[in-house]
Design a protein around this motif. Structure first.
Motif, PDB file in Angstrom:
ATOM      1  N   LEU A   5       0.840  -1.202   0.000  1.00 36.19           N
ATOM      2  CA  LEU A   5       0.000   0.000   0.000  1.00 36.19           C
ATOM      3  C   LEU A   5       0.871   1.246   0.000  1.00 36.19           C
ATOM      4  O   LEU A   5       0.597   2.207  -0.741  1.00 36.19           O
ATOM      5  CB  LEU A   5      -0.929  -0.008   1.208  1.00 36.19           C
ATOM      6  N   ILE A   6       1.925   1.247   0.805  1.00 36.53           N
ATOM      7  CA  ILE A   6       2.844   2.386   0.822  1.00 36.53           C
ATOM      8  C   ILE A   6       3.464   2.577  -0.559  1.00 36.53           C
ATOM      9  O   ILE A   6       3.549   3.705  -1.071  1.00 36.53           O
ATOM     10  CB  ILE A   6       3.935   2.177   1.889  1.00 36.53           C
ATOM     11  N   SER A   7       3.878   1.483  -1.192  1.00 34.06           N
ATOM     12  CA  SER A   7       4.478   1.568  -2.530  1.00 34.06           C
ATOM     13  C   SER A   7       3.477   2.125  -3.536  1.00 34.06           C
ATOM     14  O   SER A   7       3.825   2.987  -4.362  1.00 34.06           O
ATOM     15  CB  SER A   7       4.962   0.186  -2.965  1.00 34.06           C
ATOM     16  N   LEU A   8       2.240   1.647  -3.494  1.00 34.36           N
ATOM     17  CA  LEU A   8       1.206   2.157  -4.397  1.00 34.36           C
ATOM     18  C   LEU A   8       1.023   3.658  -4.215  1.00 34.36           C
ATOM     19  O   LEU A   8       0.968   4.423  -5.197  1.00 34.36           O
ATOM     20  CB  LEU A   8      -0.115   1.426  -4.143  1.00 34.36           C
ATOM     21  N   LEU A   9       0.946   4.100  -2.981  1.00 33.93           N
ATOM     22  CA  LEU A   9       0.740   5.521  -2.708  1.00 33.93           C
ATOM     23  C   LEU A   9       1.937   6.350  -3.167  1.00 33.93           C
ATOM     24  O   LEU A   9       1.765   7.428  -3.749  1.00 33.93           O
ATOM     25  CB  LEU A   9       0.490   5.734  -1.210  1.00 33.93           C
ATOM     26  N   GLN A  10       3.132   5.859  -2.912  1.00 32.32           N
ATOM     27  CA  GLN A  10       4.332   6.618  -3.282  1.00 32.32           C
ATOM     28  C   GLN A  10       4.426   6.852  -4.787  1.00 32.32           C
ATOM     29  O   GLN A  10       5.029   7.833  -5.224  1.00 32.32           O
ATOM     30  CB  GLN A  10       5.584   5.879  -2.789  1.00 32.32           C
ATOM     31  N   HIS A  11       3.843   5.957  -5.577  1.00 35.09           N
ATOM     32  CA  HIS A  11       3.945   6.067  -7.027  1.00 35.09           C
ATOM     33  C   HIS A  11       2.649   6.537  -7.689  1.00 35.09           C
ATOM     34  O   HIS A  11       2.507   6.458  -8.908  1.00 35.09           O
ATOM     35  CB  HIS A  11       4.383   4.720  -7.622  1.00 35.09           C
ATOM     36  N   SER A  12       1.692   6.990  -6.881  1.00 34.16           N
ATOM     37  CA  SER A  12       0.400   7.436  -7.428  1.00 34.16           C
ATOM     38  C   SER A  12       0.389   8.944  -7.638  1.00 34.16           C
ATOM     39  O   SER A  12       1.189   9.682  -7.060  1.00 34.16           O
ATOM     40  CB  SER A  12      -0.745   7.023  -6.496  1.00 34.16           C
ATOM     41  N   GLN A  13      -0.563   9.365  -8.447  1.00 32.46           N
ATOM     42  CA  GLN A  13      -0.705  10.780  -8.770  1.00 32.46           C
ATOM     43  C   GLN A  13      -1.362  11.557  -7.626  1.00 32.46           C
ATOM     44  O   GLN A  13      -1.064  12.726  -7.418  1.00 32.46           O
ATOM     45  CB  GLN A  13      -1.528  10.937 -10.055  1.00 32.46           C
ATOM     46  N   GLY A  14      -2.278  10.911  -6.909  1.00 35.65           N
ATOM     47  CA  GLY A  14      -2.987  11.589  -5.832  1.00 35.65           C
ATOM     48  C   GLY A  14      -3.869  10.630  -5.060  1.00 35.65           C
ATOM     49  O   GLY A  14      -3.936   9.431  -5.360  1.00 35.65           O
ATOM     50  N   TYR A  15      -4.565  11.184  -4.072  1.00 38.53           N
ATOM     51  CA  TYR A  15      -5.383  10.378  -3.162  1.00 38.53           C
ATOM     52  C   TYR A  15      -6.626  11.167  -2.790  1.00 38.53           C
ATOM     53  O   TYR A  15      -6.565  12.378  -2.532  1.00 38.53           O
ATOM     54  CB  TYR A  15      -4.576  10.040  -1.906  1.00 38.53           C
ATOM     55  N   VAL A  16      -7.771  10.454  -2.709  1.00 43.00           N
ATOM     56  CA  VAL A  16      -9.015  11.030  -2.184  1.00 43.00           C
ATOM     57  C   VAL A  16      -9.600  10.023  -1.206  1.00 43.00           C
ATOM     58  O   VAL A  16      -9.671   8.823  -1.503  1.00 43.00           O
ATOM     59  CB  VAL A  16     -10.043  11.307  -3.302  1.00 43.00           C
TER      60      VAL A  16
END
Length: 357
Positions: free
Chosen positions: A257-268
């Motif tokens: 999950l941390i890896s996904l977030l680190q490489h994502s454009q944004g979060y809602v």
């Protein structure tokens, strides 16, 4: 920050108690926990074992750790197994022979561990029957963010209200790329539709509309979550969509999950632990708040924005809305979320097309 006066020649053995099961609380507390570990050579930090990966990525190389077996003590286990596991943990904690224990959360379980740890000086926040648990109660700063409350009890406190940076985990990066099935990581918009409490959840139909709008804007919505409540909420969101959104609920380890977030454009997402985790990963965050107080729980990031339709009425309580149906949260519009994503630079700008002559 209040501290204990100790002789200079005496370096006490410090037991730091933070077995809290809430992800967001741990992320907020970690800078203080690290500050105490750095200041005390003989120290031991107790945290929930489910967050071993997070602690490893926040405190790389740190060995002075003892993990509280929260999941092994659940009621799904037999009473005898729970008793044996708890007593084994208490024995391991007492073997450290702490001189001082510090409990900056003040939960029932951490207060009980403070009483059982064997330390002569036991520091914690005021609570019911606090004299039985602590030898010294210090009043936290309840007026500001929870970070400041923890700073009031930390020995010493961290210097600035920021999350700790999270180290990369290459093995998790590969696993996430496989789960994304070839979809571009740099277009991912991670969406968490769940929360620990129902009153924190934005309506599923609104989340579904957000996912549709995000796709049209060139983003790839990815739903995350864990557990029955999140699965049910995701199913409701998917029911409003003609084309399902990629669903990674219960498919990610914490490191993934941390890896996904680190490489994502944004979060809602709603006010929840993953909201704080996304902010700690340094990506743009749109946090949807209802009856919980954003002054206490807002994400500690310049890249985060909090949305709320209107302030709560004076007589409102988190579990009892006097205006009915929590308009503070439910009247947040998809347009507001999209506009905020645009302001944060999450939505890709359309590329100008060349005119052939």
């Amino acid at each position: 920050v209040q501290t204990c006066a100790l002789p200079i020649c005496f370096m006490p053995r410090l037991l730091i108690l933070f077995p809290c099961s809430h992800l967001g609380n741990l992320l907020i507390a970690l800078p203080h926990l690290r500050a105490m570990l750095c200041a005390h050579t003989d120290a031991l930090l107790v945290v929930d074992e489910r967050y071993q990966a997070l602690v490893a990525q926040s405190l790389p190389g740190e060995q002075r750790l003892l993990f509280y077996p929260e999941q092994a003590l659940s009621r799904s286990q037999s009473l005898w197994k729970r008793i044996r596991r708890y007593l084994a943990f208490v024995r391991a904690m007492r073997r450290f022979k702490a001189d001082i224990s510090v409990d900056i959360e003040g939960e029932q379980k951490s207060a009980t561990l403070s009483r059982l740890c064997g330390a002569a000086t036991r520091i914690g926040p005021p609570r019911r029957h606090g004299r039985w648990f602590y030898s010294l109660s210090l009043e936290p700063d309840w007026q500001g963010h929870r970070w400041h409350s923890y700073a009031s009890l930390s020995q010493p406190a961290a210097p600035s209200a920021r999350y700790l940076p999270l180290a990369d985990c290459p093995g998790s990066d590969a696993a996430v790329r496989n789960l994304l099935s070839g979809q571009a990581e740099n277009t991912c918009l991670v969406v968490h539709v769940g929360a620990t409490k129902t009153y924190k959840m934005w309506h599923p139909e609104q989340f579904a509309s957000l996912c549709q709008r995000a796709r049209r804007a060139g983003l790839t919505p990815v739903l995350i979550g864990a557990g029955h409540k999140d699965r049910m909420q995701i199913a409701r969101v998917q029911s409003f969509l003609c084309e399902p959104v990629l669903d990674l609920c219960d498919q990610l380890t914490l490191s993934e999950l941390i890896s996904l977030l680190q490489h994502s454009q944004g979060y809602v997402g709603n006010d929840s632990g993953p909201m704080h985790l996304a902010a700690a990963c340094g990506i743009p965050v749109v946090a949807l708040f209802g009856p919980t107080d954003e002054h206490i729980w807002h994400p500690l990031s310049d890249q985060a924005r909090v949305l709320r339709w209107q302030p709560c009425a004076a007589k409102c309580q988190r579990s009892n809305c006097v205006r009915d149906s929590y308009p503070c949260l439910q009247r947040i519009t998809v347009d507001q979320v999209m506009d905020t994503l645009s302001e944060l630079g999450v939505i890709p700008r359309p590329q100008a097309q060349r005119i052939s002559r």
